[in-house]
Design an enzyme around this catalytic site. Sequence first.
Site, PDB file in Angstrom:
ATOM      1  N   ASP A 318       0.857  -1.185   0.000  1.00 46.70           N
ATOM      2  CA  ASP A 318       0.000   0.000   0.000  1.00 46.70           C
ATOM      3  C   ASP A 318       0.899   1.243   0.000  1.00 46.70           C
ATOM      4  O   ASP A 318       2.109   1.160   0.214  1.00 46.70           O
ATOM      5  CB  ASP A 318      -0.957  -0.024   1.198  1.00 46.70           C
ATOM      6  CG  ASP A 318      -2.194   0.852   0.970  1.00 46.70           C
ATOM      7  OD1 ASP A 318      -2.168   1.712   0.067  1.00 46.70           O
ATOM      8  OD2 ASP A 318      -3.190   0.686   1.704  1.00 46.70           O
ATOM      9  N   GLU A 518     -10.743   6.570   4.484  1.00 46.51           N
ATOM     10  CA  GLU A 518      -9.711   5.997   5.358  1.00 46.51           C
ATOM     11  C   GLU A 518      -9.804   6.542   6.783  1.00 46.51           C
ATOM     12  O   GLU A 518     -10.894   6.786   7.291  1.00 46.51           O
ATOM     13  CB  GLU A 518      -8.324   6.214   4.733  1.00 46.51           C
ATOM     14  CG  GLU A 518      -8.226   5.562   3.351  1.00 46.51           C
ATOM     15  CD  GLU A 518      -6.814   5.576   2.779  1.00 46.51           C
ATOM     16  OE1 GLU A 518      -5.857   5.279   3.490  1.00 46.51           O
ATOM     17  OE2 GLU A 518      -6.680   5.870   1.567  1.00 46.51           O
TER      18      GLU A 518
END
Length: 650
Positions: A318, A518
């Site tokens: 990521d 997020e």
Amino acid sequence: MTAPYCALAACAVLAAGGAGGQAHAAAAVRVHPLRWPQLASPVPADPGLEERVERLLTRMTPEQKVGQLIQADIGSISPDDLRHYPLGSVLNGGNSWPNDDEFAAASEWLQLADRFYEAATAAGGIAALWATDAVHGHDHVVGATIFPHNIGLGAAHDPELVRRIGEITALEVRVTGLDWVLAPTVAVARDERWGRTYESYSGDPQLVSAYAAAMVTGLQGEPGSAQFLDGAHVLATPKHFLGDGATRGGRDQGDSTVSEGELIAVAAAGYVGALRAGAQAVMVSYSSWHGVRMHGNRALLTDVLKGRMGFDGLLLGDWDGHAQLPGCSPVACAAALDAGLDVLMAPGGWRELHANTLRMAQSGAIPAARLDDAVRRVLRVKLRAHLDREGPPSARPFAGRYELLGSAEHRAVARQAVRESLVLLKNPHQLLPLSPSANVLVAGDAADSIPRQSGGWTIDWQGTLTGKQGFAHGESIYAAVAARVAAGGGTATLSPGGAFTHRPDVAIVVFGEHPYAEGAGDLATLEYSPGDKHDLELLRRLRAQHVPVVSVFLSGRPLAVGAELAASDSFVAAWLPGPEGGGVADVLFRSAAGEVQYDFRGRLPFPWPRSPRPAPGAAPLFAAGFGLSYRPNPPPPPPRRDRSSTPRRG
Ligand code: BGC
Ligand code: BGC
């Protein structure tokens, strides 16, 4: 067979990975690959392709090899950079678009894709891949079809719909010349305070598994068929491996302390579905398991995913996720490659990372065999995706067919998805369905807002940058209601604050969460809108004025809304439906002839909490699976199983 797995080298990594001296952690993080599902890729073995991979590999310089392992963000790399730094792929992160313009035309995406292609192949190199999140349609491109976020799709309980959405998303991505999608998120959210709950289809691992298979099949095509990764399909990337939805307190990028058994039964379910459908990439989670960052967890990445679960594609990190490992930084990290990552997502630090990784490869700090294995995986995926034969992006079958972006046919599927995702929580006096000849007040601060309907990961990362100009089409819920009643002989009046001069027959109040993505969406408790109760006051005011109230609640998750529910006559959980507000009006209203055209068929994908801080084990207000319909006893939907999700032997 039963020897503790920790006797092997992986334990050293786990122990060094920063259990922080907690004595219990060392025992708890023991991984037993033999307990995990044994899978075999459905992509048929192709010795010819493997031979081509080997031929390419032997011709590559160390610079080129290392380049394949690095992915840069288009915000910090130009096509010309690829002539000197032969990176294997680029991505557009949440806040990146061609020419740094969030309203970039689709043609600008395609032109930039061509320029990356030309630069990467100039010196005889293999083309670079371009990845984009596309978590609910091709969501960074103005004019593309935007679907409800995953949680709404979970409410629809319809794998075939999900497969079709994958197919449409792939096609629209192909129109703009990209070839790789960083989706689906197959997290099984366990604590809805998590800011990414809306990216999770459901709390039910079986549904997540079936959906993962359906979405991967839609995006990539059926393995073994001529359509697999052809010009109408793209690479899929189930994410984030593993346990992203299982962190304590629902903290984004947090630590999960669930047992290995629960990891297998719950968190891994989506990967079983995705790998059985032939997913060619997997993204690693920022989160930790028992104090060990997943980016450094060799036992789970290498021994379980690549070994036991038979994953022969590429494992992607990521966004700077490698930098969080002990001893690593954004620009240097052998540990992540050692643990099993094949490609590091290095949005800004790619140049130095390339130099440092090259040095580590030359010094042997990264073993040659591991380097070659990683490069081989990247090349294998590229050849499976026909990257060596497809020619420049603009020459591929659907490239430049801009009329396909947000086509009427594609948007009809998005609207269907909206209809199927709506969950009716309360309707005791059958206020719904409404008559289209009614005089309707449309109130609430989200009533006329496509961005509020769409949430995060829409044009930009947080979904907060653009107003209406970010959407080439679509309707706000107000606009959809207005169109519906105009056709039915009624009236619709927009008043976000709920003011009126003539008392309306009914008020539709649209309110809920503001967009986030997020960790920005993490919550301390499940209370809806703590400290700001203006929506509740609006509902109460309308009721005091004897106006019947239908609440349409926009949210990325179930939240404690007891007071708002009590102040509403009818209450609809609409999740984050996206721009096709027409799907909401379709279900709220009867036809002009008085018929119910579309009943509610959404059922809760997660339990709905009774209170902001539900005690563990406390009964929810509504259990998962709950949802009312207009028809008293609707027949249960026929069991639909995606073919690729049925267990396979061997
Ligand atoms: C997210 C990923 C995403 C990546 C690129 C990260 O912050 O966790 O899901 O794919 O950014 O946008
Ligand atoms: C990027 C996102 C990424 C995030 C990670 C943002 O600036 O646009 O793609 O997920 O940073 O922190």
